[in-house]
Scaffold this motif. Sequence first.
Motif, mmCIF file in Angstrom:
data_model
loop_
_atom_site.group_PDB
_atom_site.id
_atom_site.type_symbol
_atom_site.label_atom_id
_atom_site.label_comp_id
_atom_site.label_asym_id
_atom_site.label_seq_id
_atom_site.Cartn_x
_atom_site.Cartn_y
_atom_site.Cartn_z
ATOM 1 N N THR A 48 -36.498 13.311 34.940
ATOM 2 C CA THR A 48 -35.827 12.011 34.971
ATOM 3 C C THR A 48 -36.670 10.986 34.254
ATOM 4 O O THR A 48 -36.817 9.861 34.714
ATOM 5 C CB THR A 48 -35.589 11.552 36.405
ATOM 6 N N ARG A 68 -27.490 9.949 36.653
ATOM 7 C CA ARG A 68 -27.298 11.352 36.284
ATOM 8 C C ARG A 68 -27.878 12.283 37.341
ATOM 9 O O ARG A 68 -27.304 13.331 37.646
ATOM 10 C CB ARG A 68 -27.979 11.644 34.949
ATOM 11 N N LEU A 69 -29.033 11.887 37.883
ATOM 12 C CA LEU A 69 -29.682 12.698 38.906
ATOM 13 C C LEU A 69 -28.755 12.880 40.099
ATOM 14 O O LEU A 69 -28.572 13.977 40.622
ATOM 15 C CB LEU A 69 -30.973 12.015 39.334
ATOM 16 N N VAL A 102 -37.534 18.096 40.515
ATOM 17 C CA VAL A 102 -37.388 16.815 39.835
ATOM 18 C C VAL A 102 -38.763 16.302 39.456
ATOM 19 O O VAL A 102 -39.671 16.242 40.281
ATOM 20 C CB VAL A 102 -36.679 15.791 40.733
ATOM 21 N N CYS A 121 -37.602 8.067 38.384
ATOM 22 C CA CYS A 121 -36.183 7.912 38.082
ATOM 23 C C CYS A 121 -35.938 6.512 37.551
ATOM 24 O O CYS A 121 -36.087 5.533 38.293
ATOM 25 C CB CYS A 121 -35.360 8.107 39.338
ATOM 26 N N LEU A 169 -37.766 8.593 44.283
ATOM 27 C CA LEU A 169 -36.754 9.658 44.310
ATOM 28 C C LEU A 169 -36.103 9.815 45.685
ATOM 29 O O LEU A 169 -34.885 9.953 45.787
ATOM 30 C CB LEU A 169 -37.412 10.975 43.880
ATOM 31 N N SER A 205 -42.435 11.059 40.559
ATOM 32 C CA SER A 205 -41.220 11.184 41.351
ATOM 33 C C SER A 205 -41.496 10.943 42.829
ATOM 34 O O SER A 205 -40.588 10.603 43.574
ATOM 35 C CB SER A 205 -40.608 12.564 41.154
ATOM 36 N N SER A 213 -31.362 7.391 34.349
ATOM 37 C CA SER A 213 -31.357 8.784 34.786
ATOM 38 C C SER A 213 -31.040 8.909 36.263
ATOM 39 O O SER A 213 -30.623 9.981 36.701
ATOM 40 C CB SER A 213 -32.687 9.450 34.461
ATOM 41 N N ALA A 214 -31.214 7.828 37.050
ATOM 42 C CA ALA A 214 -30.928 7.933 38.483
ATOM 43 C C ALA A 214 -29.466 8.279 38.718
ATOM 44 O O ALA A 214 -29.144 9.076 39.606
ATOM 45 C CB ALA A 214 -31.281 6.618 39.174
#
Lengths: 307, 141
Positions: B19, B69-70, B58, B62, B106, B90, B66-67
């Motif tokens: 991420t 998408r994660l 991971v 993030c 995360l 992370s 990207s958060a």
Amino acid sequence: MLYIVYLIIYGFILTAGLGLIASWIDRKITARIQYRKGPPLLQPLIDIIKLLGKETLIPKGASKTMFILAPVIGFGSVVTVSTLLWANNNNLFSSFLGDIIVVLYLLAIPSLSIMIGGFASGNPLARVGSSREMKLLLGYELPFVLAILVPIIKSGFSLKLAEIIGFQAQNGAVAGYASGILALIVCIFCMQAKLGLVPFDIPEAETEIISGPMVEYSGTGLAIFRLMKNMLLFTLPFFLIVLFLGGLKFNGISILYSVLKYIVLLLIITVIRNTNPRLRIDQAMRFFWGPATVVAVVAVILAVLGK
Amino acid sequence: MKLTLKALLKSPWVFHLSTGSCNNCDIEILDCLTPRFDIERFGMLLAPSIKHADVLLVTGSCNRKSAIRLKRLYEQAPKPCLVVAIGECSLSRGMFIHSYNCPLPLDKIIPVDAYIPGCPPKPEAILAGALKLIQKIKGNL
Ligand code: SF4
């Protein structure tokens, strides 16, 4: 009724067991070639049990029925082929005329089921993978069928597997002739493509189209596809052994020869897979329609001449 | 313990997601596949698609892009799915903690089952973390 028992015991349980062991041997040899330790013996079975317990996701926009049915179709055809082969090899019941043609068609169905599954999932990567699988299928079927003509011609144009085995029991294995050995080599390459292993793992190329048609499969569907591939890892070499190397025999000392025949074929598959890079789809097509077909035609001509 | 869960612990296929890491943690994860460490002897494989994965690894802090998408990726993973946070980034956003672009660690975005600290963690540490995660699940059930 008896047929169903054969279907379950020989077609499914025995073939699946041997296929899982074959898959373990393949992974272990791969690991040893790369100086790794490799997975434990039960690993392929554990993978399948685990996948059975996972959630099955059906992507939005997928054609639901086909997506679920595709693995079952492929799996069913592999079970049927294995039953037919075992039946002819062990004289379980007398087979019908033309069973070799049926086996050829049924062996194409696993690839078809992978294609159907890929197209049904609606994922663009899966579609690319499926169309590559289709091209590959068109590529290897031609030399494969030509090469399989050789044992048919050798055994006096008989279309029964049992007669081909019977001919080899009396006159020695087909691979003992010049035409037979050429055809066997072509068949080994076609088998590699049928199994979808390197250098012909173009439909599933993990580094470019992340496992292709399989990309949307999870849980039970993936488990069935994996089991199908593991069973093919036994069934396809078995088919070649029946055609070219005189079948598997299980009485007395010949059991050792039978195991040896299979292990050698498996070893060839694994070594090819570990020492080659992946081809592009056009290179693979050129290979199959060029040199492979030429060699297969030469083998057929030699067979007609009685060599 | 259920048979399928037992099997899961013996063959956890990992999916690796970055991420926005500095790529060092990712290299250490790939190190685990090399002959020296060989995670295949625990049955672990690198899954090509998230639909095949059992464990989500991971790395990285993030960021705002990207958060999302994660989260979507986590929702796509077939359950049961475990999450392992690798690397300081992370865990707590590491050196990016004051960045405008890293609003949350995360474990405020998705549930995390195991933390492997280090910047980057050694492959030995990643393996030890994975084994601890397996032990933790065994203990819980
Ligand atoms: S934890 Fe360290 S090594 Fe890993 S991504 Fe962050 S900065 Fe890079």
